[in-house]
Design a protein around this motif. Structure first.
Motif, PDB file in Angstrom:
ATOM      1  N   ARG A  99     -31.649 -58.073  -5.554  1.00 49.50           N
ATOM      2  CA  ARG A  99     -32.793 -57.979  -4.716  1.00 49.50           C
ATOM      3  C   ARG A  99     -32.936 -59.151  -4.371  1.00 49.50           C
ATOM      4  N   LEU A 100     -33.329 -60.128  -4.764  1.00 50.71           N
ATOM      5  CA  LEU A 100     -34.166 -61.607  -3.696  1.00 50.71           C
ATOM      6  C   LEU A 100     -32.667 -62.194  -2.948  1.00 50.71           C
ATOM      7  N   VAL A 101     -31.536 -61.568  -3.222  1.00 52.41           N
ATOM      8  CA  VAL A 101     -30.624 -62.332  -2.405  1.00 52.41           C
ATOM      9  C   VAL A 101     -30.066 -61.814  -1.429  1.00 52.41           C
ATOM     10  N   GLU A 102     -30.713 -60.281  -1.284  1.00 53.12           N
ATOM     11  CA  GLU A 102     -30.254 -59.331  -0.607  1.00 53.12           C
ATOM     12  C   GLU A 102     -31.711 -59.675   0.511  1.00 53.12           C
ATOM     13  N   GLU A 103     -32.631 -60.099  -0.388  1.00 54.24           N
ATOM     14  CA  GLU A 103     -34.318 -60.531   1.605  1.00 54.24           C
ATOM     15  C   GLU A 103     -33.423 -61.714   1.495  1.00 54.24           C
ATOM     16  N   MET A 104     -33.028 -62.463   0.740  1.00 54.60           N
ATOM     17  CA  MET A 104     -32.572 -63.849   1.717  1.00 54.60           C
ATOM     18  C   MET A 104     -31.944 -63.894   2.329  1.00 54.60           C
ATOM     19  N   LEU A 105     -30.346 -63.317   2.045  1.00 51.72           N
ATOM     20  CA  LEU A 105     -29.668 -62.385   2.962  1.00 51.72           C
ATOM     21  C   LEU A 105     -30.392 -62.519   4.855  1.00 51.72           C
ATOM     22  N   ALA A 106     -31.428 -61.925   4.586  1.00 49.72           N
ATOM     23  CA  ALA A 106     -31.772 -60.469   5.562  1.00 49.72           C
ATOM     24  C   ALA A 106     -32.996 -61.748   6.489  1.00 49.72           C
ATOM     25  N   ASP A 107     -32.963 -62.314   5.664  1.00 47.98           N
ATOM     26  CA  ASP A 107     -34.655 -63.108   6.696  1.00 47.98           C
ATOM     27  C   ASP A 107     -34.918 -64.252   5.000  1.00 47.98           C
ATOM     28  N   PRO A 108     -33.771 -65.937   6.038  1.00 46.89           N
ATOM     29  CA  PRO A 108     -33.607 -67.031   5.337  1.00 46.89           C
ATOM     30  C   PRO A 108     -35.432 -68.112   5.368  1.00 46.89           C
ATOM     31  N   ALA A 109     -35.162 -66.787   6.387  1.00 47.47           N
ATOM     32  CA  ALA A 109     -36.550 -68.406   6.795  1.00 47.47           C
ATOM     33  C   ALA A 109     -37.613 -68.009   6.157  1.00 47.47           C
TER      34      ALA A 109
END
Length: 164
Positions: A99-109
């Motif tokens: 889930r963290l990888v998905e969140e990183m891809l959605a909002d890198p900032a």
């Protein structure tokens, strides 16, 4: 003359031979089932969970007393429950990292400098996802963040195994 009464000695009752043999067979069957389940779980979870070896009996199960067989069965049942608990915890951690990888891809900032490797999500290989600024210092000041996915390790250095 006083008549002597016979002296009664308390003799511990031993179960009949047939009942003891049946109990030993049942305990040996339980021990065999627990050992099989522990082995199957260890094989199924091997790259993720490295289970320590269990040594409880020094002699063959056929020669153990009923008490030792019960101790062996209880130790194996405890070890099986512990290994399943560890695996459930590991699966929950891996799912959180996915889930963290998905969140990183959605909002890198929002995830500056976060790094997640394949090992963290339970996959083979050695590539990772890393949030870095685009164009170095200028990108950091302008808040231009992106997710960089490494291509793995083509020469496979000593610290990276394919099944880690």
């Amino acid at each position: 003359m006083i008549a002597e009464r016979p002296v009664r000695v308390a003799v511990p009752r031993t179960p009949p031979a047939g009942a003891e043999a049946a109990a030993r067979r049942a305990l040996r069957a339980q021990v065999a089932r627990l050992e099989r389940e522990l082995t199957e779980d260890a094989c199924a979870t091997w790259p993720r969970i490295d289970l320590p070896r269990l040594t409880v009996a020094g002699e063959p199960a056929a020669l153990l007393s009923l008490g030792r067989l019960e101790e062996l069965r209880d130790a194996l049942a405890d070890r099986l429950a512990e290994s399943r608990r560890l695996f459930a915890e590991r699966l929950a951690l891996e799912e959180g990292n996915r889930r963290l990888v998905e969140e990183m891809l959605a909002d890198p900032a929002r995830h500056r400098w976060v790094r997640v490797s394949n090992r963290d999500i339970g996959e083979p290989g050695c590539h990772d996802w890393h949030v870095r600024p685009r164009f170095g210092l200028l990108g950091m000041l302008a808040s231009w963040w992106r997710v960089v996915v490494s291509s793995g390790c083509p020469l496979q250095p000593a610290g990276c195994r394919l099944l880690d």
